[in-house]
Design a protein around this motif. Structure first.
Motif, mmCIF file in Angstrom:
data_model
loop_
_atom_site.group_PDB
_atom_site.id
_atom_site.type_symbol
_atom_site.label_atom_id
_atom_site.label_comp_id
_atom_site.label_asym_id
_atom_site.label_seq_id
_atom_site.Cartn_x
_atom_site.Cartn_y
_atom_site.Cartn_z
ATOM 1 N N GLN A 67 0.865 -1.211 0.039
ATOM 2 C CA GLN A 67 -0.085 0.160 0.067
ATOM 3 C C GLN A 67 0.830 1.243 -0.032
ATOM 4 O O GLN A 67 0.385 2.502 -0.038
ATOM 5 N N GLY A 68 2.172 1.049 -0.049
ATOM 6 C CA GLY A 68 3.087 2.199 -0.226
ATOM 7 C C GLY A 68 3.826 2.486 1.056
ATOM 8 O O GLY A 68 4.449 3.605 1.049
ATOM 9 N N VAL A 69 3.829 1.894 2.124
ATOM 10 C CA VAL A 69 4.317 2.086 3.477
ATOM 11 C C VAL A 69 5.628 1.828 3.123
ATOM 12 O O VAL A 69 6.137 0.385 2.552
ATOM 13 N N GLU A 70 6.694 2.513 3.478
ATOM 14 C CA GLU A 70 7.999 2.246 3.465
ATOM 15 C C GLU A 70 8.738 2.317 4.867
ATOM 16 O O GLU A 70 8.481 3.050 5.787
ATOM 17 N N PHE A 71 9.622 1.227 5.194
ATOM 18 C CA PHE A 71 10.211 0.867 6.518
ATOM 19 C C PHE A 71 11.359 1.621 6.831
ATOM 20 O O PHE A 71 11.910 2.130 7.799
ATOM 21 N N SER A 72 12.116 1.613 5.660
ATOM 22 C CA SER A 72 13.880 1.979 5.867
ATOM 23 C C SER A 72 13.621 3.573 6.109
ATOM 24 O O SER A 72 13.311 4.371 5.234
ATOM 25 N N GLY A 73 14.072 3.966 7.117
ATOM 26 C CA GLY A 73 14.389 5.396 7.605
ATOM 27 C C GLY A 73 12.992 6.025 7.952
ATOM 28 O O GLY A 73 12.877 7.179 8.347
ATOM 29 N N ALA A 74 12.164 5.113 8.397
ATOM 30 C CA ALA A 74 10.765 5.751 8.671
ATOM 31 C C ALA A 74 10.849 5.793 10.217
ATOM 32 O O ALA A 74 11.642 5.110 10.994
ATOM 33 N N SER A 75 10.136 6.656 10.878
ATOM 34 C CA SER A 75 9.815 6.880 12.331
ATOM 35 C C SER A 75 8.383 5.999 12.578
ATOM 36 O O SER A 75 7.262 6.391 11.711
ATOM 37 N N ILE A 76 8.364 5.336 13.542
ATOM 38 C CA ILE A 76 7.158 4.578 13.623
ATOM 39 C C ILE A 76 6.867 4.512 15.370
ATOM 40 O O ILE A 76 7.770 4.066 16.092
ATOM 41 N N ARG A 93 14.226 -3.603 9.436
ATOM 42 C CA ARG A 93 14.029 -3.134 8.198
ATOM 43 C C ARG A 93 14.508 -1.648 7.995
ATOM 44 O O ARG A 93 14.296 -1.027 6.960
ATOM 45 N N GLY A 94 15.011 -1.199 9.077
ATOM 46 C CA GLY A 94 15.794 0.039 8.993
ATOM 47 C C GLY A 94 14.913 1.311 9.564
ATOM 48 O O GLY A 94 15.159 2.350 9.379
ATOM 49 N N ALA A 95 13.848 0.964 10.422
ATOM 50 C CA ALA A 95 12.919 2.000 11.002
ATOM 51 C C ALA A 95 13.448 2.416 12.215
ATOM 52 O O ALA A 95 14.267 1.450 13.031
ATOM 53 N N GLU A 296 3.517 1.884 -9.119
ATOM 54 C CA GLU A 296 4.330 2.629 -10.228
ATOM 55 C C GLU A 296 4.770 3.952 -9.513
ATOM 56 O O GLU A 296 5.739 4.354 -9.920
ATOM 57 N N GLU A 297 4.044 4.399 -8.607
ATOM 58 C CA GLU A 297 4.346 5.681 -7.860
ATOM 59 C C GLU A 297 5.341 5.744 -6.613
ATOM 60 O O GLU A 297 5.442 6.608 -5.986
ATOM 61 N N ARG A 298 5.723 4.506 -6.493
ATOM 62 C CA ARG A 298 6.368 4.071 -5.290
ATOM 63 C C ARG A 298 7.545 5.143 -4.774
ATOM 64 O O ARG A 298 7.646 5.809 -3.849
ATOM 65 N N SER A 299 8.382 5.604 -5.779
ATOM 66 C CA SER A 299 9.359 6.371 -5.703
ATOM 67 C C SER A 299 9.055 7.586 -5.111
ATOM 68 O O SER A 299 9.591 8.327 -4.386
ATOM 69 N N SER A 300 7.780 8.268 -5.604
ATOM 70 C CA SER A 300 7.332 9.460 -5.293
ATOM 71 C C SER A 300 6.446 9.484 -3.869
ATOM 72 O O SER A 300 6.347 10.587 -3.203
ATOM 73 N N LEU A 301 6.287 8.149 -3.283
ATOM 74 C CA LEU A 301 5.365 8.231 -2.184
ATOM 75 C C LEU A 301 6.187 7.808 -1.157
ATOM 76 O O LEU A 301 5.798 7.433 0.146
ATOM 77 N N GLN A 302 7.626 7.571 -1.121
ATOM 78 C CA GLN A 302 8.522 7.113 -0.062
ATOM 79 C C GLN A 302 8.267 8.186 1.209
ATOM 80 O O GLN A 302 8.401 9.342 0.831
ATOM 81 N N LEU A 303 8.384 7.621 2.379
ATOM 82 C CA LEU A 303 8.175 8.235 3.495
ATOM 83 C C LEU A 303 9.609 9.188 3.685
ATOM 84 O O LEU A 303 10.715 8.823 3.137
ATOM 85 N N PRO A 304 9.193 10.334 4.015
ATOM 86 C CA PRO A 304 10.710 11.430 4.330
ATOM 87 C C PRO A 304 11.650 10.575 5.166
ATOM 88 O O PRO A 304 11.366 9.903 6.082
#
Length: 304
Positions: A67-76, A93-95, A296-304
């Motif tokens: 669904q577009g959630v990224e874990f690497s570099g994310a604050s959870i 996974r880097g969170a 296909e939009e994953r690259s633009s939806l990555q979490l900051p």
């Protein structure tokens, strides 16, 4: 069609006053929801970090990634983190994970499980989420993902709003959908009562209906999940008593004797194998990018 179906205040009041929610049934049975796993923390932890338990966590995490959630570099923010069944793989996974847990035995296991991580980090907060002042803590809109899995924090809409207020991009919440299945309770039930078991409440309906009426964008999923656990006779005995109490069965000496004799006959050793599970609802609320996610939009939806 009655206008009350579209009145969010009606649904809010109904959830708040519902005496048959899972948390209220536990309280009536004399169980403190926040400490219900204190006595079984070690066996729970063993199950969570078994191969089957890790596989369950991966399935949820893979669904979130789809669904577009990224874990690497994310604050959870993991509310009701227990012994780290999700906090640890999030960090792996880097969170950067903030794990909130009330139970002291589970906190100790969480600290052990999260020590020595190769990447990511887990900060443990040992206090009830309900008591935390979000403004003072600086948690308002502070986390890329807020994660609440089968946690008794979700008791009404006010509690949901507090959870949502911590999220910047995504908020995941899960609740039971209907009756729980438990093979030992199924065996014991006709031995202690002649009345049929009543269907349990669909608390998930309150959550999804209110999210809909209040204009949130979200995805929901309902699945049937079963697992096999092996516990000691003492644990099986106590768990069965608690579950019967939650169903409104008076557990007197006769009932205790029936359970004990059944365990002696059906499970002569010290280990009892139980199949348990049910239907579970999962909701992922989108707070940042609210349109339909496209892989296909994953690259633009990555979490900051």
């Amino acid at each position: 069609m009655t206008n009350e179906l579209f009145d969010s205040s009606v649904w809010e009041q109904a959830w708040k006053e519902d005496s048959n929610t899972g948390v209220n049934k536990m309280k009536r049975a004399g169980i403190d929801p926040a400490h219900s796993f204190d006595s079984s923390a070690k066996s729970f932890n063993k199950e969570v970090f078994s191969e089957e338990g890790r596989r369950r966590a991966r399935r949820i995490m893979n669904w979130l990634e789809d669904q577009g959630v990224e874990f690497s570099g994310a604050s959870i923010l993991d509310i009701g983190a227990a012994s780290g069944g999700f906090s640890v793989p999030f960090a792996e996974r880097g969170a950067a994970v903030t794990a909130v847990e009330t139970s002291r035995p589970l906190v100790e296991l969480l600290q052990q499980n999260s020590s020595g991580l190769g990447k990511g980090a887990v900060k443990v907060v040992h206090e009830p989420f309900e008591h935390i002042d979000l403004e003072v803590r600086g948690w308002k809109r502070a986390f890329d993902l807020v994660f609440v899995s089968m946690c008794p924090v979700l008791v009404d809409w006010a509690s949901v709003e507090k959870v949502l207020s911590c999220a910047r991009a995504f908020c995941y919440m899960s609740l039971s959908v209907g009756s729980h299945k438990h093979s030992l309770v199924d065996e014991i039930w006709p031995l202690v009562t002649a009345r049929p078991r009543e269907a349990e409440h669909l608390e998930m309906m309150y959550l999804t209906q209110l999210l809909l009426l209040k204009g949130y964008s979200y995805q929901s999923l309902v699945t049937q999940e079963m697992k096999t656990i092996t516990v000691s006779r003492k644990t099986a005995f106590n768990d069965t008593i608690n579950r019967l109490k939650m169903h409104g069965i008076t557990v007197d000496e006769r009932v205790r004797d029936v359970i004990s004799r059944h365990l002696d006959k059906r499970y002569p050793g010290d280990q009892v194998e139980i199949q348990q599970g049910g239907r579970f609802g999962k909701v992922l609320v989108r707070l940042q990018n609210q349109h339909m996610y496209d892989r296909e939009e994953r690259s633009s939806l990555q979490l900051p």
